[in-house]
Design an enzyme around this catalytic site. Sequence first.
Site, short mmCIF file in Angstrom:
data_model
loop_
_atom_site.label_atom_id
_atom_site.label_comp_id
_atom_site.label_asym_id
_atom_site.label_seq_id
_atom_site.Cartn_x
_atom_site.Cartn_y
_atom_site.Cartn_z
N ARG A 155 0.72 -1.10 0.00
CA ARG A 155 -0.23 -0.19 -0.09
C ARG A 155 0.96 1.29 0.03
O ARG A 155 2.15 0.99 -0.12
CB ARG A 155 -1.09 0.05 1.13
CG ARG A 155 -0.54 -0.62 2.50
CD ARG A 155 0.56 0.16 3.08
NE ARG A 155 0.24 1.46 3.39
CZ ARG A 155 0.94 2.40 3.68
NH1 ARG A 155 2.29 2.02 3.82
NH2 ARG A 155 0.71 3.49 3.97
N GLY A 156 0.35 2.59 -0.18
CA GLY A 156 1.10 3.58 -0.35
C GLY A 156 1.11 3.74 -1.74
O GLY A 156 1.53 2.89 -2.36
N LYS A 189 -5.36 9.73 3.36
CA LYS A 189 -5.74 9.14 4.14
C LYS A 189 -7.03 9.71 4.98
O LYS A 189 -6.76 10.86 5.61
CB LYS A 189 -4.87 8.15 5.20
CG LYS A 189 -5.33 7.37 6.17
CD LYS A 189 -6.08 6.23 5.43
CE LYS A 189 -5.26 5.57 4.59
NZ LYS A 189 -5.90 4.21 3.91
N ASP A 243 -2.29 10.80 -1.97
CA ASP A 243 -2.80 9.57 -3.03
C ASP A 243 -3.23 10.28 -4.35
O ASP A 243 -3.04 9.48 -5.19
CB ASP A 243 -3.87 8.65 -2.61
CG ASP A 243 -3.34 7.86 -1.33
OD1 ASP A 243 -3.45 8.39 -0.33
OD2 ASP A 243 -3.02 6.79 -1.32
C1 MRU Z 1 3.88 8.11 -0.09
S1 MRU Z 1 2.27 7.14 0.38
C2 MRU Z 1 1.16 8.58 0.44
C3 MRU Z 1 -0.22 8.13 0.57
O1 MRU Z 1 -0.34 6.92 -0.01
C4 MRU Z 1 -0.50 7.75 2.00
O2 MRU Z 1 -0.40 9.02 2.92
C5 MRU Z 1 -1.66 6.85 2.21
O3 MRU Z 1 -2.65 7.63 2.49
C6 MRU Z 1 -1.51 5.49 2.09
O4 MRU Z 1 -2.76 5.07 2.07
P1 MRU Z 1 -2.90 3.39 2.03
O5 MRU Z 1 -4.45 3.25 2.20
O6 MRU Z 1 -2.23 2.76 2.96
O7 MRU Z 1 -2.51 2.87 0.72
#
Ligand code: MRU
Length: 368
Positions: free
Chosen positions: A54-55, A256, A245
């Site tokens: 994820r990320g 998030k 994202d």
């Molecule tokens: C460098 S990661 C940036 C975002 O992806 C991060 O802040 C986030 O919201 C992650 O969401 P996730 O749901 O864990 O994939």
Amino acid sequence: MKINGISYRSLWRPSDDDRSIRIFDQTRFPWNVEILELRDADAVAEAITTMQVRGAPLIGAVAAYGLVFALQDDASDEALDKAAAFLIATRPTAINLRWAIERMVAHLKAVPADERVAAGYAEADAICDEDVQTNEAIGRHGLELIREIWERKGKQGQVNLLTHCNAGWIATVDWGTALAPIYMAHDEGIPVHVWVDETRPRNQGSLLTAWELGSHGVPHTVIADNAGGHYMQAGRVDMVIVGTDRVTAQGDVANKIGTYLKALAAHDNNVPFWVALPSSTIDWRVRDGVKDIPIEERSADEVLFMTGLDSNGEAGRVRIAPLNSPAANPAFDVTPARLMTGLITERGRCDASEAGLQSLFPEQTKAH
Ligand SMILES: CSC[C@@H](O)[C@@H](O)C(=O)COP(=O)(O)O
């Protein structure tokens, strides 16, 4: 970055001729460090959907290899388009996924079918290497902000930062986005302390960011999501820095769930609020983030249950709501550009605005 003194990326190929990738199963952090091998597109899609990876930047990089895996049996244009659509559908909000797949498709369509697998590995490898360089550059630009705060404080006390969710090295191929400046500041001797949240619904702050920061020796404190505004009012947050994202052409930011509330509190308390992002996170095709960014709705179980260690040290999950209560679980929210101090990209910092983004990425203005 390092785990127990050993350097890792969050995604790697064991060797140049290996037709598989390795990732950490991020649903097992922080209790277990488990490496998974992925070697087909279905496994990649499953890993993204279940958030083993994820990320936003990491999802894009892993999906790029997923596309190559799909071509190993059939490298025709039709197979390429089908695999691309399949992988893009795995998570809707993080635009890096579509960015990486579209880059791969454009590159591979220019190559004869029998050369596409080799060309695909090379391009996916390039996406990974570029991600590392990009995040390092973001780190350097963000570090300047932390240095400025440290100097403004007369080099007394510590610099208190607040971050939401996990935008660290495990959310990217390496370094992270929001955490890259923090690691660099810590490494050059600036005493940083991080308030860590996103402590609901998935607890990415307490499970992932706290683990990352702790592994690197960065002082931090896990707080309930609801505590951020209180610490800002008390003057105990010098700067908020988060990842994202998807950023729109006018600078609205999806991140998030809960990020918006942090931005409101920061705005009310004159606390600088910065968003760190690679340019692959900018969706030049949309402007109004609240209207145009699709928000992923995840399983209600993520709200109804919590995972953790029980008193015997066993990992497990418990229900925290009545058996018959339903739950809703939007995974992201949108922070309007007006609430932000600015954006930190690999090309430097800018205002969270159309003009700000155009000043750093003039070629995109012409392209869209
Ligand atoms: C460098 S990661 C940036 C975002 O992806 C991060 O802040 C986030 O919201 C992650 O969401 P996730 O749901 O864990 O994939």
